[in-house]
Design an enzyme around this catalytic site. Structure first.
Site, PDB file in Angstrom:
ATOM      1  N   SER A  14       0.805  -1.222   0.000  1.00 12.39           N
ATOM      2  CA  SER A  14       0.000   0.000   0.000  1.00 12.39           C
ATOM      3  C   SER A  14       0.843   1.280   0.000  1.00 12.39           C
ATOM      4  O   SER A  14       1.862   1.379   0.682  1.00 12.39           O
ATOM      5  CB  SER A  14      -0.923   0.015   1.225  1.00 12.39           C
ATOM      6  OG  SER A  14      -1.681   1.196   1.238  1.00 12.39           O
ATOM      7  N   SER A  16      -0.842   4.124   0.785  1.00 10.25           N
ATOM      8  CA  SER A  16      -1.735   5.049   1.475  1.00 10.25           C
ATOM      9  C   SER A  16      -1.031   5.882   2.528  1.00 10.25           C
ATOM     10  O   SER A  16      -1.280   7.095   2.644  1.00 10.25           O
ATOM     11  CB  SER A  16      -2.896   4.271   2.113  1.00 10.25           C
ATOM     12  OG  SER A  16      -3.758   3.768   1.126  1.00 10.25           O
ATOM     13  N   LYS A  65     -14.107  -4.160   2.675  1.00  6.66           N
ATOM     14  CA  LYS A  65     -14.980  -3.057   2.281  1.00  6.66           C
ATOM     15  C   LYS A  65     -16.464  -3.364   2.490  1.00  6.66           C
ATOM     16  O   LYS A  65     -17.266  -2.450   2.696  1.00  6.66           O
ATOM     17  CB  LYS A  65     -14.729  -2.672   0.823  1.00  6.66           C
ATOM     18  CG  LYS A  65     -13.366  -2.032   0.589  1.00  6.66           C
ATOM     19  CD  LYS A  65     -13.210  -1.578  -0.856  1.00  6.66           C
ATOM     20  CE  LYS A  65     -11.846  -0.949  -1.081  1.00  6.66           C
ATOM     21  NZ  LYS A  65     -11.722  -0.384  -2.445  1.00  6.66           N
ATOM     22  N   ASN A  86     -15.221   2.327   1.872  1.00  4.99           N
ATOM     23  CA  ASN A  86     -13.763   2.406   1.945  1.00  4.99           C
ATOM     24  C   ASN A  86     -13.294   3.545   2.837  1.00  4.99           C
ATOM     25  O   ASN A  86     -12.095   3.755   2.992  1.00  4.99           O
ATOM     26  CB  ASN A  86     -13.145   2.562   0.541  1.00  4.99           C
ATOM     27  CG  ASN A  86     -13.238   3.969   0.005  1.00  4.99           C
ATOM     28  OD1 ASN A  86     -14.182   4.706   0.299  1.00  4.99           O
ATOM     29  ND2 ASN A  86     -12.271   4.357  -0.807  1.00  4.99           N
ATOM     30  N   ASP A 101     -14.236   5.493  -3.748  1.00  2.00           N
ATOM     31  CA  ASP A 101     -13.710   4.816  -4.942  1.00  2.00           C
ATOM     32  C   ASP A 101     -14.416   5.303  -6.208  1.00  2.00           C
ATOM     33  O   ASP A 101     -13.791   5.469  -7.255  1.00  2.00           O
ATOM     34  CB  ASP A 101     -13.900   3.296  -4.821  1.00  2.00           C
ATOM     35  CG  ASP A 101     -12.900   2.649  -3.882  1.00  2.00           C
ATOM     36  OD1 ASP A 101     -11.794   3.199  -3.715  1.00  2.00           O
ATOM     37  OD2 ASP A 101     -13.220   1.585  -3.323  1.00  2.00           O
ATOM     38  N   GLY A 125     -13.409  -9.138 -12.522  1.00  2.00           N
ATOM     39  CA  GLY A 125     -13.604  -9.258 -11.085  1.00  2.00           C
ATOM     40  C   GLY A 125     -14.810  -8.469 -10.624  1.00  2.00           C
ATOM     41  O   GLY A 125     -15.273  -7.539 -11.307  1.00  2.00           O
TER      42      GLY A 125
END
Length: 269
Positions: A14, A16, A65, A86, A101, A125
């Site tokens: 990540s 983030s 999520k 999220n 998102d 997906g």
């Protein structure tokens, strides 16, 4: 000092923490952002922990999520419609769920000049991020969406829209369209590098390719797309956009979009 974080199961990939730390430095906020890796049986206590410890908010990533939603006091209509959260804001002892998102994906497409109106898109997906992607496409005039999932026979939470078709991976060899989007973890650091959810023969039937993965910045999926001369973009820009939108929710402030580009340039330099 204000505290923020990211909930996920495996977070070594990540970006983030660096995005939000760069953001705090830029606006002069005394704050910290931590990656918090959780096993599924730790999720409930962790959510209660951010309430007790008075976090300002946390982001949520794979695979939580949807799992976080029953623990929250309120969820925005957009997140409810998407079926995934999220972003969690802690305020006055209550937990509020949102989804950024959708915003991040749309802002990324716009910045790359990728149009969706009257187009055909294939979405690989159907996890939490894919739900936001699909709803964004539907809301912005897509003509047709092919959702490709190995769980085709057990998916029950698809939007009720005649523009959606659901297929297995062994049914898509001859499908053509405008935009192909990878929302699966195939290709992600560290365990799935060098893997593409679909081969070149499928990718080459489209004109643009988007991978929500951002580490590595060029996945095998995008490498193949480039060899077929498709327009490409990875998920790092989306991550920045959705991350700063989370900050707007947490801090109850708005920031100019130019700041997003500044943060993106800083973390990629």
């Amino acid at each position: 000092m204000q505290f923020f974080g990211l909930f996920g199961e495996h977070l070594s990939h990540s970006y983030s923490e660096r995005i939000h730390s760069a953001f705090f430095d830029r606006i002069g906020l005394d704050a910290g952002y931590k990656h918090i890796e959780l096993s599924p049986d730790e999720l409930g206590s962790a959510i209660e922990g951010i309430r007790v410890l008075e976090f300002v908010g946390v982001n949520v990533t794979i695979p939580y999520k949807q799992a976080v939603m029953p623990y929250l006091d309120e969820i925005t209509p957009e997140a409810t419609r998407i079926g995934a959260v999220n972003t969690i804001k802690v305020k006055n002892g209550k937990l509020y769920g949102a989804n950024t998102d959708y915003y991040g994906f749309g802002t990324m497409l716009a910045s790359h000049g990728i149009a969706v109106e009257n187009k055909t898109a294939m979405v690989l997906g159907f996890g939490g991020s894919a739900k936001a992607v699909v709803l964004y496409l539907l809301d912005n005039g897509i003509n047709k969406i092919i959702i490709v999932s190995r769980k085709k026979g057990s998916l029950t939470d698809l939007p009720d829209d005649s523009r959606i078709a659901l297929m297995n991976y062994d049914e898509i060899a001859d499908i053509t369209g405008d935009l192909i989007i990878n929302t699966t973890p195939l290709g992600m650091f560290p365990d799935n590098i060098g893997i593409s959810a679909v081969p070149l023969e499928v990718i080459s039937h489209f004109t643009a390719a988007v991978d929500l993965i951002y580490n590595p910045q060029e996945t095998e999926f995008l490498r193949l797309a480039k060899t077929a001369a498709l327009k490409t973009c990875n998920g790092l820009e989306m991550l920045v956009h959705q991350g700063i939108k989370s900050e707007e929710i947490w801090l109850e402030r708005s920031f100019d979009l130019a700041l997003n580009q500044e943060i993106y340039d800083k973390i990629t330099s």
